[in-house]
Design an enzyme around this catalytic site. Sequence first.
Site, PDB file in Angstrom:
ATOM      1  N   ARG A  18     -24.760  91.461 -12.431  1.00  0.00           N
ATOM      2  CA  ARG A  18     -23.960  91.089 -11.261  1.00  0.00           C
ATOM      3  C   ARG A  18     -24.678  91.410  -9.955  1.00  0.00           C
ATOM      4  O   ARG A  18     -24.703  90.583  -9.035  1.00  0.00           O
ATOM      5  CB  ARG A  18     -22.586  91.759 -11.301  1.00  0.00           C
ATOM      6  CG  ARG A  18     -21.692  91.194 -12.399  1.00  0.00           C
ATOM      7  CD  ARG A  18     -20.350  91.882 -12.448  1.00  0.00           C
ATOM      8  NE  ARG A  18     -20.535  93.307 -12.671  1.00  0.00           N
ATOM      9  CZ  ARG A  18     -19.778  94.264 -12.161  1.00  0.00           C
ATOM     10  NH1 ARG A  18     -18.754  93.969 -11.389  1.00  0.00           N
ATOM     11  NH2 ARG A  18     -20.018  95.525 -12.427  1.00  0.00           N
ATOM     12  N   ASN A  36     -17.686  90.364 -14.582  1.00  0.00           N
ATOM     13  CA  ASN A  36     -17.745  90.598 -16.016  1.00  0.00           C
ATOM     14  C   ASN A  36     -16.462  90.089 -16.656  1.00  0.00           C
ATOM     15  O   ASN A  36     -15.385  90.191 -16.071  1.00  0.00           O
ATOM     16  CB  ASN A  36     -17.883  92.091 -16.327  1.00  0.00           C
ATOM     17  CG  ASN A  36     -19.250  92.638 -16.005  1.00  0.00           C
ATOM     18  OD1 ASN A  36     -20.228  91.900 -15.918  1.00  0.00           O
ATOM     19  ND2 ASN A  36     -19.335  93.942 -15.824  1.00  0.00           N
TER      20      ASN A  36
END
Length: 88
Positions: A18, A36
């Site tokens: 990320r 996620n």
Amino acid sequence: MSTRHAVVHGTVQGVFYRASAEQEAQRLGVAGWVRNLPDGSVELLVEGEDAAVEQMIDWAGRGPSRAEVTGVDVEDRPEEGLTGFEQR
């Protein structure tokens, strides 16, 4: 302008995916978000100039050096007028 949604599969959580996606998005000048998912995959929504969005989707298929991407499901989405890129 284009908007694409992607779900990235493989070893993509716990490998700075990320944070790396946010850096890559800023470098390419695209907007959107990354998060996620409970099944261990990572979801992205990317919006911007066509070429930059395609570069971001290509990057998503590789990810950062510690990631092991096994597949990416991509679909076009309607433009949302997003600004900035964030981790969710």
